[in-house]
Structure formats: C-alpha cells, structure tokens
Design an enzyme around this catalytic site. Structure first.
Site, PDB file in Angstrom:
ATOM      1  CG  HIS A 147       0.990 -12.923  -6.640  1.00  0.00           C
ATOM      2  ND1 HIS A 147       1.863 -13.086  -5.592  1.00  0.00           N
ATOM      3  CD2 HIS A 147       1.037 -11.619  -6.961  1.00  0.00           C
ATOM      4  CE1 HIS A 147       2.410 -11.920  -5.279  1.00  0.00           C
ATOM      5  NE2 HIS A 147       1.933 -11.005  -6.101  1.00  0.00           N
ATOM      6  CD  GLU A 251       4.182  -4.620  -7.727  1.00  0.00           C
ATOM      7  OE1 GLU A 251       3.104  -4.990  -7.232  1.00  0.00           O
ATOM      8  OE2 GLU A 251       4.783  -5.268  -8.601  1.00  0.00           O
ATOM      9  CG  ASP A 277       3.317  -6.265  -3.787  1.00  0.00           C
ATOM     10  OD1 ASP A 277       3.733  -6.966  -2.850  1.00  0.00           O
ATOM     11  OD2 ASP A 277       2.911  -6.735  -4.854  1.00  0.00           O
TER      12      ASP A 277
END
Length: 396
Positions: A147, A251, A277
C-alpha cells in the site's frame, strides 16, 4: 661457498642480522593494538637476495600477532577481536573467509525463545522515519510495498537506515509473486510478508519463492547481492532459508475457511491477520469493528494458536525439544477497537501497533487542535473595551 643459512657479507646466520622491536603505537577504535618495526637491518650482497625464508612474528600486549616471511611480501594482517569492526584485510585474489552478522539475534530466534515482538508498518518509504522507528525501540519494522508508494529502490535506503539502528526489517510485497520475492530477498530483509494468501497452494507457492532450487523457484544472484554482503558472506547460502521469516497474510473469507491448512504448510512461519481486508471481504468495509468481524477473527486466532500448540507439543515429544518450537506464529495488526496490548494478551506473537503516516497524522492533527484551542482561549480572555490590536497600533 657458504651454506644457505649464511649472510653473504658476514658469514653469520641471517636470523642473527635481524633485530625487531615492537612497541605500542596508539589506539584504533578504542583498542590498543599494533606494533611497529623499529629496526630492521638486512645485510645483503651487491645483488640483494634473501637466501633462506625466515618467519618473523611481532606480538603486542594485546596478543595481536603479525606474521610475515622474509622471502616474500606479506599479504594479510589479521587482528582478532571479539567484535571486529572491519573485515580482515586481504590481498587481491585471496578467497574470502568471512561471515557477516547484521543483528545479534534473528526474529525467528526471538520468537522461538517465547518473546512477543512489537513492530511498526512503514508506509511512507522514508529512511528518516525508518531510522527513527528503529532508534525508538521497535522490535521490527515492516517496509510496506503493498500500500505504500515505494518499490524496491525505495525500500533499500529504508533497510540501510534500519540496519544502522540495529532493527530487523520485514518487506511486505505488492503481491505474492516470485519476481517480487526475488528482488525483495536480494536486498536482505529478515522477513518477507506475502499479502492475500487465500489457499494452501498459495502458501506453498509463497514458501517456494523464498527457496533456491531444487526446493523452490527463487532466482540466484547470491554472489553479488546485498543479502550476501555482495558475495563477501561465505555463510549466506547455508543459513539464509533457515533464518528468513516467511509471513502469509490471511485477509479474506476464502482464506479464513482454510486457515488451518494454510498455517500447516511447511515453511510458513507466521500467519498474519488482515482485519481491514477481512472486514471488506465480509461486507463490512466501513465497520471493521463489527461484532461479526471480531467473532471471525477470534475464531481464526483460536485455530492458529491451537495448531501451534499441537505441533509444538508433538515436536517436543518426538525430539525432546522446547514446547515453544514448531507450528506457525500468530501475527496481527492493532486497531482502534482492538489495541496492541489486547492482542498480546490473546496470545499474538508479533503485534504491529501503528503505521508511520498514521502516527504523524495523529500528532500533526493534535498539534493543530492544541494551537487552535489555545488561540481561542486567549481571545476569550480579552476585555470588550479593548480595541483590536491593529486598531490600537495605528491610533498611537
């Protein structure tokens, strides 16, 4: 003709013509060492020639020994110490015989010893913030390439900053890819985190990306990459796979349904929970603290910890080893509704408490609020009959 042990001019043994005096000549990096040759007389004929090899040794008060042969140039100086600051000096072409230890203890050894490790996610790819995090005392820092805006070239300065602060780095990949894993491993992190591992097959692939053939698919450039001290570390191949911490993120709903099978894959060291997530996968993206999400996470935690307990017990019984060994460790990320101390209390072995940009955002927002609040309070303390400051100034 004189024998080979004689000096051409005097007819006396060459060793009797050499006088050596060693004395202390200062300090290098806080250690008294060294010896100097104060006198060295060699009697030679018109055409200088050393007829017999002589081994000369100079020993200082710290038991530092320099050895050289009189019939050749010396090619190496070896200065033993408990913690050498520099690798030994070698002549060109001599084979390297050096192992490099970056950290006193690896993440895997600390986990095996029963420690709970506290870490930080570095989203900014900032070497400065990485260094601050290391100096602040975090046990590890996850350099996030999933990210965060940075790639390998951005992660490398962060790893160097963390190494200077003696803090292990974990690299989170953008995706579970052999190409990304190869590039990440070559720059030398202690751990590697694969996102979105949804099945046992994906977990096995992640492990394979971290191992050289024939056990895996990792490409090899170990003779020149940073992970092996650019080829100077002779012991790299023997220990790199054993010391590397392989972390797989669970996730999604699909991953949750196969959590035990994923955790049981040989080579998976840490099962890392991904609460954000997972909440999105369950339909609660805007509500990660939803009761249903928390219930699923508690069940996943219970199953991973149960598997580790069973495997550790089996290994201890079979090998007479420690019950802390064997089975995957549990890693997690703290949330506002689930602080890091609660994760530790529930049995997590690795707890990430914050993100660097989140910490800065929080501190910056609080700083602005503090100023605005103080500014308002100062304004409220004024009197109604007082003129505005600018009007008062111009009236004088």
């Amino acid at each position: 003709m004189r024998g080979p042990e004689s000096c051409p001019r005097e007819g006396r043994p060459l060793s009797n013509r050499i006088k050596l005096a060693a004395h202390r000549c200062g300090e290098w990096k806080g250690r008294t060492m060294a010896a100097s040759l104060s006198t060295m007389a060699l009697a030679t004929a018109a055409k200088p020639r050393l007829l017999a090899p002589q081994i000369l040794q100079i020993q200082s008060a710290r038991s530092t020994t320099l050895s050289l042969r009189s019939d050749q140039m010396f090619t190496a100086i070896s200065i033993p110490s408990r913690r050498p600051s520099l690798p030994p000096v070698r002549s060109a072409g001599s084979p390297p015989h050096q192992e490099y230890e970056t950290f006193p203890r690896s993440l895997k050894s600390r986990l095996a010893a029963g420690e709970t490790l506290y870490g930080l996610f570095l989203l900014s790819a900032s070497p400065t913030l990485a260094e601050i995090a290391g100096l602040a005392g975090y046990d590890y820092v996850v350099v996030d390439m999933e990210h965060g805006p940075g790639g390998i070239s951005d992660a490398l300065p962060c790893l160097r900053a963390l190494a200077a602060a003696r803090t292990p780095a974990v690299l989170r990949l953008p995706e579970p890819s052999a190409v990304w894993a190869k590039k990440a491993l070559d720059i030398g992190p202690q751990g590697i985190m694969f996102p979105m591992v949804d099945s046992p097959a994906a977990a096995a692939h992640a492990v394979s990306c971290c191992r050289f053939p024939p056990r895996g698919v990792r490409g090899s450039a170990h003779t020149v990459v940073r992970a092996s001290a650019y080829g100077l570390d002779d012991g790299y191949l023997a220990r790199c796979e054993e010391e590397l911490l392989v972390m797989c993120q669970v996730e999604s709903v699909d991953a949750a349904s196969e959590i035990e099978a994923i955790a049981a894959v040989e080579g998976v060291d840490v099962v890392q929970m991904g609460p954000l997530d997972l909440s999105g996968s369950m339909g609660y993206l805007w509500d990660p603290g939803n009761k249903k999400v928390r219930q699923v996470l508690r069940e996943l935690e219970r199953r991973v910890l149960g598997l580790k307990k069973r495997q550790s017990g089996a290994n201890a019984a079979a090998e007479g080893g420690s019950a802390s060994l064997g089975g995957p460790y549990l890693g997690g990320f703290a949330m506002p509704h689930d602080p890091p101390e609660e994760l530790k209390a529930r049995g997590y072995h690795m707890v990430a408490g914050a993100v660097d940009v989140g910490l800065f955002r929080q501190a910056a927002a609080e700083d602005v609020r503090r100023f605005r609040r103080a500014e308002a309070e100062i304004g409220e303390e004024g009197h109604e009959d007082e003129k505005p400051r600018d009007e008062s100034y111009w009236s004088e």
